[in-house]
Design a protein around this motif. Structure first.
Motif, PDB file in Angstrom:
ATOM      1  N   ASP A 177       3.401  -5.811  -3.049  1.00 22.62           N
ATOM      2  CA  ASP A 177       3.145  -5.821  -1.529  1.00 22.62           C
ATOM      3  C   ASP A 177       2.426  -4.640  -1.119  1.00 22.62           C
ATOM      4  O   ASP A 177       2.787  -3.382  -1.610  1.00 22.62           O
ATOM      5  CB  ASP A 177       4.695  -5.753  -0.921  1.00 22.62           C
ATOM      6  N   PRO A 178       1.536  -4.834  -0.354  1.00 23.71           N
ATOM      7  CA  PRO A 178       0.924  -3.608   0.398  1.00 23.71           C
ATOM      8  C   PRO A 178       1.703  -2.810   1.401  1.00 23.71           C
ATOM      9  O   PRO A 178       2.459  -3.527   2.106  1.00 23.71           O
ATOM     10  CB  PRO A 178      -0.536  -4.379   1.057  1.00 23.71           C
ATOM     11  N   LEU A 179       1.599  -1.747   1.547  1.00 24.04           N
ATOM     12  CA  LEU A 179       2.013  -1.088   2.579  1.00 24.04           C
ATOM     13  C   LEU A 179       1.383  -0.302   3.644  1.00 24.04           C
ATOM     14  O   LEU A 179       1.731  -0.142   4.697  1.00 24.04           O
ATOM     15  CB  LEU A 179       2.871   0.311   1.911  1.00 24.04           C
ATOM     16  N   ALA A 180      -0.158  -0.704   3.436  1.00 27.73           N
ATOM     17  CA  ALA A 180      -1.208   0.029   4.222  1.00 27.73           C
ATOM     18  C   ALA A 180      -1.183  -1.159   5.318  1.00 27.73           C
ATOM     19  O   ALA A 180      -0.795  -2.221   5.328  1.00 27.73           O
ATOM     20  CB  ALA A 180      -2.154   0.336   3.699  1.00 27.73           C
ATOM     21  N   PHE A 181      -1.649  -0.449   6.605  1.00 26.76           N
ATOM     22  CA  PHE A 181      -1.777  -1.364   7.807  1.00 26.76           C
ATOM     23  C   PHE A 181      -3.000  -2.154   7.452  1.00 26.76           C
ATOM     24  O   PHE A 181      -4.009  -1.816   7.294  1.00 26.76           O
ATOM     25  CB  PHE A 181      -1.997  -0.579   9.191  1.00 26.76           C
ATOM     26  N   ILE A 182      -2.822  -3.350   7.758  1.00 29.94           N
ATOM     27  CA  ILE A 182      -4.177  -4.376   7.647  1.00 29.94           C
ATOM     28  C   ILE A 182      -4.013  -5.456   8.765  1.00 29.94           C
ATOM     29  O   ILE A 182      -3.128  -5.862   9.072  1.00 29.94           O
ATOM     30  CB  ILE A 182      -4.300  -4.999   6.225  1.00 29.94           C
ATOM     31  N   ASP A 183      -5.363  -5.908   9.501  1.00 32.73           N
ATOM     32  CA  ASP A 183      -4.954  -6.887  10.144  1.00 32.73           C
ATOM     33  C   ASP A 183      -5.090  -8.006   9.505  1.00 32.73           C
ATOM     34  O   ASP A 183      -5.238  -8.242   8.394  1.00 32.73           O
ATOM     35  CB  ASP A 183      -6.524  -6.935  11.006  1.00 32.73           C
TER      36      ASP A 183
END
Length: 84
Positions: free
Chosen positions: A58-64
């Motif tokens: 699961d990515p934790l960085a903000f992405i659109d």
């Protein structure tokens, strides 16, 4: 095997679907900015124009909504992407 089309670059096939999209891009000598390789920093943020991917972590960085993190995803269909 899925086809990866990189806007402004070549098209190639992902033959080993166990590798991340970032690994496949690197194998093709396509430069992608990255740091963590685990979805934390968001440096590899890429626009997904068409197709679908799944995340291995699961990515934790903000992405659109129209962005992906190649460091922690792999294609599940043919995809078209735009590198920033």
């Amino acid at each position: 095997m899925y086809e990866v089309r990189v806007e402004g670059s070549d098209t190639f096939n992902c033959k080993n679907n166990d590798d991340s999209l970032l690994s496949h891009l690197e194998q093709q000598n396509i430069e992608v900015h990255f740091h963590c390789r685990e979805g934390y920093c968001g440096a590899c943020r890429t626009k997904l124009i068409s197709g679908e991917v799944e995340y291995t972590t699961d990515p934790l960085a903000f992405i659109d909504d129209d962005e992906i993190l190649p460091c922690c995803c792999k294609p599940t269909t043919d995809i078209k992407i735009k590198l920033y």
